[in-house]
Design a protein around this motif. Structure first.
Motif: not given
Lengths: 248, 248
Positions: A220-248
């Protein structure tokens, strides 16, 4: 004028996503309005990740410039007061140097996609996880995920509306771990494409259900075609955990 | 007539508690109405623990007798359909023998009380944990909690409305564990008094804040006087985790 780095938690359910939109309340708009109520300044915030509608954050990071001289803890506490009763909370506010940019200075981002794998509906995690009824083979999902680790053209996992200049990204870590009746996908990269993790989750789910073998993900990755991979999972399960910076 | 053991998850926020009440919707009423919609029988359920308004459950157990011949998985799936969109889910339905009683046959019950210890309000866990701002010393709380383990007269930790015949109970385990910015109290006993864990949580919080030494909890227990212990912690942080039976 001082620049503040804000670390932010939110429940994505009531929002149209991070970014301001005409069709509803965004996290960005709610935050900027709360900052206006606090200091009377019409600010613009810039976030590390423009999360979609319904996507949650435990550690989103944004920066904002405020003219009124204020201690960081006061910014946090006062803006949190004005955010009530919305499910958005500033966990930390820090003074940073003018060169800091929450989006451009980020060197690593981490997300978690949570699946609850059972027949019964979600009472405690409704809107906060993806319920998948068919038993998932987390080990097969993990094996499949390893094909996506590294520097690749992720066209097959990119939303049509993605605004990134290039579909090439480097995933540093993509682990699939079973935790009781949950299966969690943990992803780390410098940056992600639009819908990349939800498209990966929807693809790995097919492997977990035994509908596709792990090696199919490499194809699916090698196909470079969105239709080759699976459907989009719902947003419910996704959580943005953290971001790292070199110097903040 | 067949008896089913139901393992149930719920978010306690929209309910007046487990037990039927005139002043609002209880988990029991919602569940019994869903069973009625499924089989047309006006059943009565009996639960292992009559949780208060706002208290959650990850593994409440109830039993019910149903005349219509049905497979356990069908009971689970059909009743779950009728429970929507309420945040109640039957995780498992099992056929049990007529001698099984969810309340009387229980030999061990486990609860968790979750505190989030930080300045920022709760966005992801609003209604699901107790926010305590002052830094808590979890080790001092754990030391204090050990005075409560064992067979004691818990009059100091019992609600005025408690209907138990005796204030004497045996707590088998009472651990206080820090997990990141959370402090969790884990309690196990054959049975608990009304408000016992919330009163213990409110008491241990004073020790965690350094307002009282750990030894004060032993004095509060010995006083056999509700006024000697700390206040009742809010229901938000309490979750009924599981029930153990000798044979189900």
């Amino acid at each position: 004028m001082a620049r503040f780095k804000l670390t932010i938690e939110y429940d994505g359910r009531p929002f149209v996503g991070w970014q301001r939109q005409a069709n509803g309340l965004s996290v960005q708009q709610a935050l900027e309005e709360a900052i206006f109520k606090f200091c009377g300044e019409d600010v613009r915030t810039t976030a590390a990740g423009r999360t979609d509608a319904g996507v949650h954050a435990a550690g989103q990071v944004a920066h904002v410039d405020i003219a009124r001289p204020t201690l960081p803890d006061t910014v946090r506490d006062a803006v949190n007061q004005h955010l009530k009763p919305l499910p958005i909370a500033i966990l930390e506010a820090e003074l940073v140097d003018d060169g800091f940019n929450a989006r451009m200075s980020a060197v690593q981002r981490a997300y978690r996609y949570r699946i609850v794998n059972r027949r019964a509906p979600l009472a405690l995690e409704a809107g906060r996880a993806w319920q998948v009824m068919r038993p998932l083979d987390a080990a097969a999902m993990h094996a499949a995920a390893q094909h996506l680790v590294g520097h690749h053209d992720f066209t097959s996992f990119r939303a049509a509306e993605c605004q990134a200049k290039s579909p090439v990204k480097t995933i540093d870590r993509l682990d699939v771990i079973r935790r009781g009746d949950a299966v969690e996908i943990e992803a780390e990269a410098r940056s992600f494409l639009h819908h990349q993790i939800r498209n990966i989750a929807g693809t790995l789910k097919l492997v977990g259900e035994g509908k596709r073998p792990p090696g199919w993900v490499a194809e699916a990755l090698a196909a470079r075609d969105r239709a080759a991979a699976g459907p989009t999972a719902p947003p419910d399960g996704l959580c943005f955990l953290w971001v790292r910076y070199i110097a903040a």
